[in-house]
Design a protein around this motif. Structure first.
Motif, mmCIF file in Angstrom:
data_model
loop_
_atom_site.group_PDB
_atom_site.id
_atom_site.type_symbol
_atom_site.label_atom_id
_atom_site.label_comp_id
_atom_site.label_asym_id
_atom_site.label_seq_id
_atom_site.Cartn_x
_atom_site.Cartn_y
_atom_site.Cartn_z
ATOM 1 N N HIS A 163 -6.813 -5.442 1.828
ATOM 2 C CA HIS A 163 -5.719 -6.279 2.326
ATOM 3 C C HIS A 163 -4.956 -5.591 3.458
ATOM 4 N N ALA A 164 -4.652 -4.295 3.256
ATOM 5 C CA ALA A 164 -3.877 -3.564 4.267
ATOM 6 C C ALA A 164 -4.681 -3.371 5.549
ATOM 7 N N ARG A 179 7.812 15.058 1.134
ATOM 8 C CA ARG A 179 7.510 15.347 2.541
ATOM 9 C C ARG A 179 6.004 15.243 2.797
ATOM 10 N N LEU A 180 5.215 15.787 1.889
ATOM 11 C CA LEU A 180 3.760 15.693 2.013
ATOM 12 C C LEU A 180 3.319 14.239 2.060
ATOM 13 N N VAL A 181 3.821 13.442 1.132
ATOM 14 C CA VAL A 181 3.420 12.036 1.064
ATOM 15 C C VAL A 181 3.859 11.290 2.317
ATOM 16 N N GLY A 182 5.060 11.584 2.821
ATOM 17 C CA GLY A 182 5.527 10.938 4.039
ATOM 18 C C GLY A 182 4.613 11.217 5.219
ATOM 19 N N HIS A 183 4.207 12.462 5.374
ATOM 20 C CA HIS A 183 3.300 12.811 6.468
ATOM 21 C C HIS A 183 1.937 12.134 6.289
ATOM 22 N N MET A 184 1.453 12.085 5.058
ATOM 23 C CA MET A 184 0.141 11.483 4.820
ATOM 24 C C MET A 184 0.156 9.988 5.097
ATOM 25 N N LEU A 185 1.235 9.300 4.738
ATOM 26 C CA LEU A 185 1.326 7.874 5.040
ATOM 27 C C LEU A 185 1.298 7.640 6.552
ATOM 28 N N ARG A 186 1.898 8.516 7.308
ATOM 29 C CA ARG A 186 1.838 8.403 8.773
ATOM 30 C C ARG A 186 0.411 8.585 9.287
ATOM 31 N N SER A 187 -0.325 9.459 8.627
ATOM 32 C CA SER A 187 -1.706 9.668 9.063
ATOM 33 C C SER A 187 -2.604 8.482 8.697
ATOM 34 N N TYR A 188 -2.218 7.724 7.656
ATOM 35 C CA TYR A 188 -3.016 6.571 7.234
ATOM 36 C C TYR A 188 -2.697 5.318 8.066
ATOM 37 N N ALA A 189 -1.524 5.279 8.662
ATOM 38 C CA ALA A 189 -1.053 4.062 9.338
ATOM 39 C C ALA A 189 -1.814 3.793 10.630
ATOM 40 N N ALA A 190 -2.128 2.537 10.854
ATOM 41 C CA ALA A 190 -2.702 2.114 12.133
ATOM 42 C C ALA A 190 -1.569 1.950 13.141
ATOM 43 N N PRO A 191 -1.867 1.989 14.447
ATOM 44 C CA PRO A 191 -0.820 1.789 15.453
ATOM 45 C C PRO A 191 -0.078 0.474 15.229
ATOM 46 N N PHE A 195 0.832 -1.197 0.000
ATOM 47 C CA PHE A 195 0.000 0.000 0.000
ATOM 48 C C PHE A 195 0.875 1.259 0.000
ATOM 49 N N ALA A 196 1.821 1.332 0.923
ATOM 50 C CA ALA A 196 2.689 2.509 1.021
ATOM 51 C C ALA A 196 3.517 2.690 -0.247
ATOM 52 N N GLY A 197 4.006 1.590 -0.798
ATOM 53 C CA GLY A 197 4.785 1.666 -2.029
ATOM 54 C C GLY A 197 3.959 2.177 -3.188
ATOM 55 N N TYR A 198 2.700 1.754 -3.233
ATOM 56 C CA TYR A 198 1.820 2.215 -4.309
ATOM 57 C C TYR A 198 1.570 3.717 -4.200
ATOM 58 N N ALA A 250 -7.147 -5.425 6.550
ATOM 59 C CA ALA A 250 -7.282 -6.751 7.155
ATOM 60 C C ALA A 250 -6.015 -7.148 7.920
ATOM 61 N N ALA A 251 -4.871 -6.661 7.454
ATOM 62 C CA ALA A 251 -3.614 -6.948 8.147
ATOM 63 C C ALA A 251 -3.447 -6.104 9.404
ATOM 64 N N GLY A 252 -4.328 -5.129 9.581
ATOM 65 C CA GLY A 252 -4.287 -4.297 10.774
ATOM 66 C C GLY A 252 -3.306 -3.145 10.732
ATOM 67 N N HIS A 253 -2.792 -2.835 9.546
ATOM 68 C CA HIS A 253 -1.781 -1.788 9.438
ATOM 69 C C HIS A 253 -2.295 -0.500 8.810
ATOM 70 N N LEU A 254 -3.448 -0.542 8.165
ATOM 71 C CA LEU A 254 -4.062 0.645 7.580
ATOM 72 C C LEU A 254 -5.292 1.006 8.392
ATOM 73 N N ARG A 255 -5.443 2.270 8.705
ATOM 74 C CA ARG A 255 -6.575 2.712 9.516
ATOM 75 C C ARG A 255 -7.899 2.243 8.915
ATOM 76 N N ASP A 256 -8.815 1.846 9.773
ATOM 77 C CA ASP A 256 -10.107 1.351 9.318
ATOM 78 C C ASP A 256 -10.938 2.431 8.631
ATOM 79 N N ASP A 257 -10.670 3.699 8.967
ATOM 80 C CA ASP A 257 -11.474 4.770 8.381
ATOM 81 C C ASP A 257 -10.867 5.337 7.096
ATOM 82 N N PHE A 258 -9.783 4.727 6.594
ATOM 83 C CA PHE A 258 -9.236 5.153 5.307
ATOM 84 C C PHE A 258 -10.168 4.668 4.204
ATOM 85 N N THR A 259 -10.454 5.544 3.237
ATOM 86 C CA THR A 259 -11.307 5.185 2.101
ATOM 87 C C THR A 259 -10.586 5.529 0.795
#
Length: 231
Positions: A148-149, A188-200, A100-103, A151-160
């Protein structure tokens, strides 16, 4: 054949085998000129400007590409193929979050490399069935990637999927605003956004460095001048 296709072109804008050599050369010149202008200035470039850049008359351009959408479709067909292929590659990654992050990073890099493509990714072209078919294939693959992301518990459930569109719009704006003054700002923008999408607990990619104060200032001056020129 669509109503906009010329008699010596196929529906997807490719030349028929019998296309005269000089006409084929003109077509290649038009495509090369459009690629240069779109990459540098976005797809708002006029057809007249493309004709001038290609060194052909407006009538010649119209014979090869009857509408602006016909030209855009031909110019960006290969890039839309790469866009669709990126999600296929991401789905093949055994780590769904890494895929997901790579995409996300790959698609935003495509935008940064070509301002025209940055525009295309945030617009729709209903009359261009080929372009929209590629976009639909990529979108459906992205929906699967989200599932997939999550279900693996790594992407926030509220990401659409709409969040990707928002990111692409924001990234296109940053790319247009910073230009050559601070060309790596989008990372830098993309890096910050990926952090906001990530689940704990998700593995976070390194955060790219932001632009220097002087580079960002040059970008702000550039943006102000662009706005003044447009008014």
């Amino acid at each position: 054949m669509t109503a906009s296709a010329t008699p010596d072109e196929t529906q997807d804008g490719q030349p028929e085998p019998g296309l005269r050599a000089d006409a084929e050369r003109n077509r290649d010149r038009i495509l090369a000129a459009a690629r240069r202008l779109y990459a540098a200035e976005g797809i708002g470039v006029s057809m007249a400007a493309v004709a001038r850049e290609a060194g052909v008359g407006k009538a010649t351009l119209s014979r090869r590409f009857a509408t602006r959408e016909d030209l855009i479709t031909a110019v960006f067909a290969d890039r839309m193929d790469a866009y669709a292929a990126a999600v296929t590659e991401a789905l093949a990654d055994p780590d769904p979050w890494r895929g997901f992050a790579g995409y996300i990073q790959a698609v935003c890099a495509m935008q940064a490399a070509d301002r025209g493509f940055a525009d295309v990714l945030t617009m729709t072209f209903p009359a261009s069935k080929a372009l929209e078919a590629r976009r639909t294939a990529a979108y459906n693959g992205f929906l699967e990637l989200i599932d997939h992301a999550q279900a693996a518990g790594h992407l926030r459930d509220d990401f659409t999927s709409q969040d990707l569109v928002i990111l692409l719009m924001a990234n296109a704006g940053v790319i247009a605003a910073t230009g050559d003054a601070a060309p790596e700002t989008w990372r830098r923008l993309v890096g910050h956004m990926l952090r906001s999408y990530a689940a704990p607990g998700a593995a976070l990619p390194p955060l790219p460095e932001g632009p220097s104060p002087s580079a960002l200032y040059r970008a702000m001056v550039r943006l102000a001048r662009t706005g003044a020129d447009a008014s």
